[in-house]
Design an enzyme around this catalytic site. Sequence first.
Site, PDB file in Angstrom:
ATOM      1  N   SER A   1       0.808  -1.228   0.000  1.00 45.75           N
ATOM      2  CA  SER A   1       0.000   0.000   0.000  1.00 45.75           C
ATOM      3  C   SER A   1       0.836   1.270   0.000  1.00 45.75           C
ATOM      4  O   SER A   1       0.321   2.337  -0.282  1.00 45.75           O
ATOM      5  CB  SER A   1      -0.925   0.010   1.212  1.00 45.75           C
ATOM      6  OG  SER A   1      -0.167   0.125   2.391  1.00 45.75           O
TER       7      SER A   1
ATOM      8  N   HIS B   1      -4.941  -5.140   0.169  1.00 48.01           N
ATOM      9  CA  HIS B   1      -5.057  -4.213  -0.964  1.00 48.01           C
ATOM     10  C   HIS B   1      -5.131  -4.917  -2.307  1.00 48.01           C
ATOM     11  O   HIS B   1      -5.148  -4.269  -3.346  1.00 48.01           O
ATOM     12  CB  HIS B   1      -3.878  -3.226  -0.960  1.00 48.01           C
ATOM     13  CG  HIS B   1      -3.853  -2.389   0.269  1.00 48.01           C
ATOM     14  ND1 HIS B   1      -4.537  -1.202   0.374  1.00 48.01           N
ATOM     15  CD2 HIS B   1      -3.270  -2.596   1.473  1.00 48.01           C
ATOM     16  CE1 HIS B   1      -4.354  -0.699   1.583  1.00 48.01           C
ATOM     17  NE2 HIS B   1      -3.589  -1.529   2.266  1.00 48.01           N
TER      18      HIS B   1
ATOM     19  N   LYS C   1     -11.759  -2.712   2.848  1.00 45.00           N
ATOM     20  CA  LYS C   1     -11.353  -1.997   1.629  1.00 45.00           C
ATOM     21  C   LYS C   1     -12.352  -2.307   0.510  1.00 45.00           C
ATOM     22  O   LYS C   1     -13.445  -1.768   0.528  1.00 45.00           O
ATOM     23  CB  LYS C   1      -9.909  -2.322   1.327  1.00 45.00           C
ATOM     24  CG  LYS C   1      -9.071  -1.785   2.520  1.00 45.00           C
ATOM     25  CD  LYS C   1      -7.661  -2.134   2.552  1.00 45.00           C
ATOM     26  CE  LYS C   1      -6.980  -1.456   3.715  1.00 45.00           C
ATOM     27  NZ  LYS C   1      -7.102  -2.130   5.014  1.00 45.00           N
TER      28      LYS C   1
HETATM   29  N1  PMP Z   1      -2.914  -5.359   6.336  1.00 46.70           N
HETATM   30  C1  PMP Z   1      -2.589  -4.380   5.483  1.00 46.70           C
HETATM   31  C2  PMP Z   1      -1.604  -4.666   4.390  1.00 46.70           C
HETATM   32  C3  PMP Z   1      -3.144  -3.107   5.615  1.00 46.70           C
HETATM   33  O1  PMP Z   1      -2.807  -2.130   4.758  1.00 46.70           O
HETATM   34  C4  PMP Z   1      -4.072  -2.870   6.659  1.00 46.70           C
HETATM   35  C5  PMP Z   1      -4.709  -1.516   6.878  1.00 46.70           C
HETATM   36  N2  PMP Z   1      -4.698  -0.632   5.886  1.00 46.70           N
HETATM   37  C6  PMP Z   1      -4.380  -3.911   7.529  1.00 46.70           C
HETATM   38  C7  PMP Z   1      -3.789  -5.151   7.338  1.00 46.70           C
HETATM   39  C8  PMP Z   1      -5.343  -3.703   8.653  1.00 46.70           C
HETATM   40  O2  PMP Z   1      -6.632  -3.725   8.176  1.00 46.70           O
HETATM   41  P1  PMP Z   1      -7.839  -2.907   8.830  1.00 46.70           P
HETATM   42  O3  PMP Z   1      -7.563  -1.450   8.568  1.00 46.70           O
HETATM   43  O4  PMP Z   1      -9.016  -3.388   8.096  1.00 46.70           O
HETATM   44  O5  PMP Z   1      -7.830  -3.210  10.287  1.00 46.70           O
END
Ligand code: PMP
Length: 445
Positions: free
Chosen positions: A236, A264, A296
């Site tokens: 990300s 992602h 997401k």
């Molecule tokens: N894994 C990755 C690669 C993430 O980018 C994120 C949050 N953006 C998470 C896990 C955690 O997910 P959540 O925001 O749904 O708790």
Amino acid sequence: MGLGEHLRQQLAAKALQRQLERVSEEANAPFVPPRKAALPATGAARNELCSFESMPGYQQVQIMRQMSDTLRVESPFFRVHEGVAGATTQIGGVQYINYANYNYLGLAGDARVLASAKAAIDRYGTSASASRIVAGERPVQRDLEYKLAAFYEADDCVAFVSGHATNVTVIGSLFGPGDLIVHDALAHNSIVQGAQLSGAKRLSFTHNDWSALDALLARTRQDYRRVLIAIEGLYSMDGDVPDLARFVEIKQRHAAFLMVDEAHSVGVLGTGGKGIREHCNVPSNAVDIWMGTLSKTLAGCGGFIAGSQALIDILRHLAPGFLYSVGLAPALAAASLAALDCLIAQPERVALLRERGHQFLVEARGAGFNTGTSAGYAVVPVITGSSLKAAQWANALFEEGINVQPIFYPAVEEKAARLRFFICSTHEREQISHTVATLARIAGR
Ligand code: PMP
């Protein structure tokens, strides 16, 4: 701004960065107890032990605030959105083109998703109120898991209330002392936290560099019992993807488990949105632990693991973040289930996202911007080279009706400071061209 003023700002920002580095180092240094560990009876030294203001974390927050003041930028954090945030959003009564969220397929505001969540509230109320193992389940929670398991061509699936907590509790509880967890250098914080919690040895390898991983395992594999390799389907911060087939071959050769975080990549990669395995043409069962978030493309909130029956049995009965935590709220399970149905029924959304992502990448590169290693799927960074420039460009874009998040030091190295554009399938072609053209004007290109 005059050259002298610009230089003054940069020097002040650099001094604050050094201060921040020192405080972070102090915060992470191990505590060495004084030889005679007598608790101070009174006075400032004693008070300091029970004051939040004296914690290094508070000092870090203060320095970051000073940095915003020094760079003369209004903080881009905690902005209040007044409606559904997608390709556009309303902030302070003003409409913006929005690149600061993960509503990649525009499903978080889709009529079918909303109707499904509302129907679940009417039927089951707003909360599952307690852990599923003791207080029971709602059909919609299992329906979501069955559908995700089928989507992943896996035996079963289990859903947790948070994506972050999923990684922490799953990695933290499956592995332990005597094991080794090796993760990509850019792995998400939740993977790192899970590895730390597990008590296993934790090592990282250069971002996306499977040969570095191979060499690392050749050196260390024999010193450990179980080994977990943790990577992501789409990173990300940079928007690039791993060569999954290489990682599978390495994990097989070194007798390791492979976990892929698809936060992602699910709904983003592959023609059917099936993620990195579809993108790389790798069979589902080549990966041991498929992890994803519901927040997401899946328009809800929570995390999931898909995999073999044995894996899911362990997690459903023993993972503390499942056992001792409330079940997924029925409305969120229903939202994600409806979003998954839309994704399966409408792969054209995924195609549109890919088209828009590539358009952004091509136009940004064409305007001379450094987009790093982005593959043009949903995430495109524009690397500015300094926190000051990232802040200034983000602010100038905001004034022109475009909302994008700047990423400063210490989230990335100072020279890797950037604007991070998240693209949605719902962005219009013209919005993207307008954004890149506006940025080019601001940057003087
Ligand atoms: N894994 C990755 C690669 C993430 O980018 C994120 C949050 N953006 C998470 C896990 C955690 O997910 P959540 O925001 O749904 O708790």
